[in-house]
Enzyme design. Structure first.
Site, PDB file in Angstrom:
ATOM      1  CB  VAL A  75       6.537  23.639 -10.300  1.00  0.00           C
ATOM      2  CG1 VAL A  75       7.663  24.323 -11.050  1.00  0.00           C
ATOM      3  CG2 VAL A  75       5.254  24.460 -10.345  1.00  0.00           C
ATOM      4  CE  LYS A 117       1.761  33.812  -5.759  1.00  0.00           C
ATOM      5  NZ  LYS A 117       3.055  33.437  -6.367  1.00  0.00           N
ATOM      6  CE1 TYR A 146      -1.517  34.154  -7.783  1.00  0.00           C
ATOM      7  CE2 TYR A 146      -1.746  35.939  -6.186  1.00  0.00           C
ATOM      8  CZ  TYR A 146      -1.084  35.367  -7.254  1.00  0.00           C
ATOM      9  OH  TYR A 146       0.011  35.991  -7.790  1.00  0.00           O
ATOM     10  CG  ASN A 180       8.523  33.855 -11.392  1.00  0.00           C
ATOM     11  OD1 ASN A 180       8.137  34.936 -10.969  1.00  0.00           O
ATOM     12  ND2 ASN A 180       8.208  33.416 -12.604  1.00  0.00           N
TER      13      ASN A 180
END
Length: 256
Positions: A68, A164, A160, A94
């Site tokens: 991706v 997110k 991370y 996801n």
């Protein structure tokens, strides 16, 4: 009352990171509900095994290899999946990567770049590639998978957590932008889930953490997240958009 079906049967769903964990569970749940499932993952052999297993069991599924972080590959795979199944109704973003690093670590920039590329930039690219087909769907749905790290972070996990948190912002903004077209955009924030990312943690440590931090006192299972994803994608879920939903066993509800 207006009849809104509570079924995704006949719909086509594109799922990234579908070779394992929550992505695989999502593919299983949607396939069992009668959807056509387009599975994508960078793990070429594994994702094809998952798709082959679903087909062997009588479900409608096909797999594509996809990194991706590659924009050209995204465009090609989204188009191929839409053409294979005659359209796209649902996108589940996801795919994710892990990687702890202190802010002053020598490899921080590399981890940052990969985290943002896979877990934030890729989301918008996949959505943009899918939009021509989503706009033709009678019940278009987008679900972005973020994390409770977007809501309350852990030390040495800033790459991370930042990626997110960006997903939650992207979700809200696109919900507003696409809402008049009937396209819903929602975000799920899983808490501690038993996936490949967490299996390296010693079981005793997982148990201690779950009992101390979650209301339910345990780690969640991938399928428990997948069923919430399914719920957001039902035609009946037509008035839920821009939402960020923790699926965390009560992690965020606790003060200590």
């Amino acid at each position: 009352m207006t009849a809104n079906p509570r079924s995704v049967a006949g719909s086509t769903v594109l799922i990234t990171g579908a070779a394992s964990g929550m992505g695989r569970a999502t593919a299983e749940v949607f396939a069992a509900e009668g959807a056509h499932v387009a599975l994508t993952d960078i793990a070429a052999e594994t994702v094809r095994e998952v798709a082959d297993d679903l087909v062997h069991r009588g479900f409608s599924a096909e797999a594509w290899t996809l990194d991706v972080a590659d924009p050209e590959a995204i465009r090609a795979v989204v188009q191929a999946a839409a053409e294979r199944f005659g359209g796209l109704d649902i996108v589940v973003n996801n795919a994710g990567v892990g990687g702890f690093a202190a802010i002053d670590a020598a490899n921080y920039d590399a981890i940052w770049d990969r985290s943002v590329a896979v877990m934030l930039t890729a989301h918008q690219r996949i959505i943009r590639a899918a939009l021509p087909w989503l706009r033709k769907s009678p019940a278009p749905r987008i679900v972005n998978i973020a994390s409770t790290e977007a809501l309350g972070a852990t030390a040495r996990d800033s790459t991370y957590a930042a990626a997110k948190a960006g997903v939650t912002g992207l979700t809200r903004a696109l919900a507003v932008e696409l809402g008049r077209e009937g396209i819903t955009v929602n975000c799920i924030c899983p808490g501690p889930i038993l996936t490949g990312m967490t299996e390296a943690i010693p079981e005793a440590d997982r148990t201690t953490f779950a009992k101390r931090r979650t209301a339910l006192g345990r780690y969640g299972r991938p399928e428990e997240v997948a069923h919430i994803t399914l719920s957001l994608c039902l035609p009946a879920a037509s008035y839920i958009t821009g939402a960020t939903i923790p699926v965390d066993g009560g992690l965020m509800a606790r003060n200590a």
